[in-house]
Design an enzyme around this catalytic site. Sequence first.
Site, PDB file in Angstrom:
ATOM      1  N   HIS A 217       0.804  -1.225   0.000  1.00  0.00           N
ATOM      2  CA  HIS A 217       0.000   0.000   0.000  1.00  0.00           C
ATOM      3  C   HIS A 217       0.830   1.265   0.000  1.00  0.00           C
ATOM      4  O   HIS A 217       0.297   2.358  -0.162  1.00  0.00           O
ATOM      5  CB  HIS A 217      -0.939   0.038   1.206  1.00  0.00           C
ATOM      6  CG  HIS A 217      -0.257   0.424   2.486  1.00  0.00           C
ATOM      7  ND1 HIS A 217       0.637  -0.392   3.110  1.00  0.00           N
ATOM      8  CD2 HIS A 217      -0.317   1.547   3.239  1.00  0.00           C
ATOM      9  CE1 HIS A 217       1.085   0.206   4.206  1.00  0.00           C
ATOM     10  NE2 HIS A 217       0.532   1.381   4.296  1.00  0.00           N
TER      11      HIS A 217
HETATM   12  N1  UDP Z   1      -4.203  -4.318   8.998  1.00  0.00           N
HETATM   13  C1  UDP Z   1      -5.489  -4.788   9.135  1.00  0.00           C
HETATM   14  N2  UDP Z   1      -6.136  -5.273   8.021  1.00  0.00           N
HETATM   15  C2  UDP Z   1      -5.554  -5.324   6.793  1.00  0.00           C
HETATM   16  C3  UDP Z   1      -4.212  -4.850   6.665  1.00  0.00           C
HETATM   17  C4  UDP Z   1      -3.576  -4.334   7.791  1.00  0.00           C
HETATM   18  O1  UDP Z   1      -6.052  -4.782  10.249  1.00  0.00           O
HETATM   19  O2  UDP Z   1      -6.179  -5.773   5.843  1.00  0.00           O
HETATM   20  C5  UDP Z   1      -3.528  -3.801  10.182  1.00  0.00           C
HETATM   21  C6  UDP Z   1      -2.229  -4.495  10.489  1.00  0.00           C
HETATM   22  O3  UDP Z   1      -2.458  -5.669  11.228  1.00  0.00           O
HETATM   23  C7  UDP Z   1      -1.472  -3.438  11.263  1.00  0.00           C
HETATM   24  C8  UDP Z   1      -1.953  -2.161  10.637  1.00  0.00           C
HETATM   25  O4  UDP Z   1      -3.163  -2.461   9.952  1.00  0.00           O
HETATM   26  O5  UDP Z   1      -1.844  -3.449  12.619  1.00  0.00           O
HETATM   27  C9  UDP Z   1      -0.925  -1.668   9.639  1.00  0.00           C
HETATM   28  O6  UDP Z   1      -1.468  -0.648   8.914  1.00  0.00           O
HETATM   29  P1  UDP Z   1      -0.975  -0.238   7.477  1.00  0.00           P
HETATM   30  O7  UDP Z   1      -0.259  -1.362   6.843  1.00  0.00           O
HETATM   31  O8  UDP Z   1      -2.154   0.338   6.781  1.00  0.00           O
HETATM   32  O9  UDP Z   1      -0.004   0.998   7.772  1.00  0.00           O
HETATM   33  P2  UDP Z   1       1.499   1.157   8.243  1.00  0.00           P
HETATM   34  O10 UDP Z   1       1.733   0.266   9.419  1.00  0.00           O
HETATM   35  O11 UDP Z   1       2.374   0.837   7.082  1.00  0.00           O
HETATM   36  O12 UDP Z   1       1.593   2.592   8.625  1.00  0.00           O
END
Ligand code: UDP
Length: 373
Positions: A217
């Site tokens: 993403h």
């Molecule tokens: N997550 C979720 N469902 C999904 C994908 C990710 O609940 O389909 C959760 C994941 O377990 C983690 C968080 O979202 O706790 C991560 O968010 P994301 O990947 O959007 O952002 P980043 O961590 O890269 O800022």
Amino acid sequence: MPAHPSARKIVTVIGARPQFIKASAVSARLRASPRLREVVVHTGQHFDSNMSDVFFAELGMDPPAYHCAIHGGRHGDMTGRMLAAIEALLLEERPDAVLVYGDTNSTLAGALAAVKLHIPVAHVEAGLRSFNPRMPEEINRTLTDRIAHWLFTPNAGAGAHLLREGAPPGRIEQVGDVMYDVALHHGARVDARGGILGELGRTRGIRAGAYCLATIHRAENTDDPARLAVLLDALMRFSSELPVILPLHPRTRQILAGARRLDALERALVLVEPQAYLAMVQLEKYAALVATDSGGVQKEAFFHRVPCVTFRDETEWVELLDAGWNRLAPPTGAEPVLAALRAALGSTGQAVSPYGDGDAAERIVQRLALDLA
Ligand code: UDP
């Protein structure tokens, strides 16, 4: 415990999926504190029900007191609209402190609105650095750290970054990672039966311990057609060796649909909608391998002791590279990405515990209660 009438007021500003997850741990502790009370502001950055509401419901958070419904547009436009909306709310609420999380536009807008009104800012997940100045997240987090009064860090490296940048030591507190708090609490509630895994078992023949969980993403991958093509090519080829489950982030879905790549991908991979938190935990916990460009998912793979490949040029969570739980696979060519996936499968890392003891939220609330007394 109900807050005492003289309880100090904290306004929490959140807007994106990982922030709802992080805030759930701290909000639970704030609710239990008689000395603090929380007013939650949702900027609206993530707004689909499966990117937002589902987390409030599942993680036991009250619905936000305010919803600004601000999303879309370019970074400056989105951040500017948030800044104006949050400033108006802060003038009305007059909180004693503002709490922000991570590195999104909502983080920066919340911090900037508060500091201009001389309201002290607490930054949770302070001090992380990718040292890639082109990343919007790096810009948001460094600026927020510069103006925050409390710098709550998840690990030792984050504190070292802040000290090197000249942050006053008294503002830095290494509390541990709030995501670890959440993963410990909810991870124990999840087993391999039922849920999304049970459903994919029935419909697609997926078995616990015998699949790769992937997420893509981050803008540097989704918005660069060459990098995105490399990742899709590598994952599609890898899926003939191990089934690949890909919960599709709305932005990635939109881009793939625009590029007419969805059908081919659908045939090769197991595409699913963005998952609620417990479903995601189940998919992570029982994966043979996690492959991701997400910051949070890299760590969660480690929390569940699953090897991880990270589709980025660098990572903020370098201790997991050092410990052997994670390896970088910059999407420069399908062959090296494929080689990284194969090498990581079946590997393990060292026994390390860099993210605290699962009491980060408690420590944050205690420090705020003490300093605001
Ligand atoms: N997550 C979720 N469902 C999904 C994908 C990710 O609940 O389909 C959760 C994941 O377990 C983690 C968080 O979202 O706790 C991560 O968010 P994301 O990947 O959007 O952002 P980043 O961590 O890269 O800022």
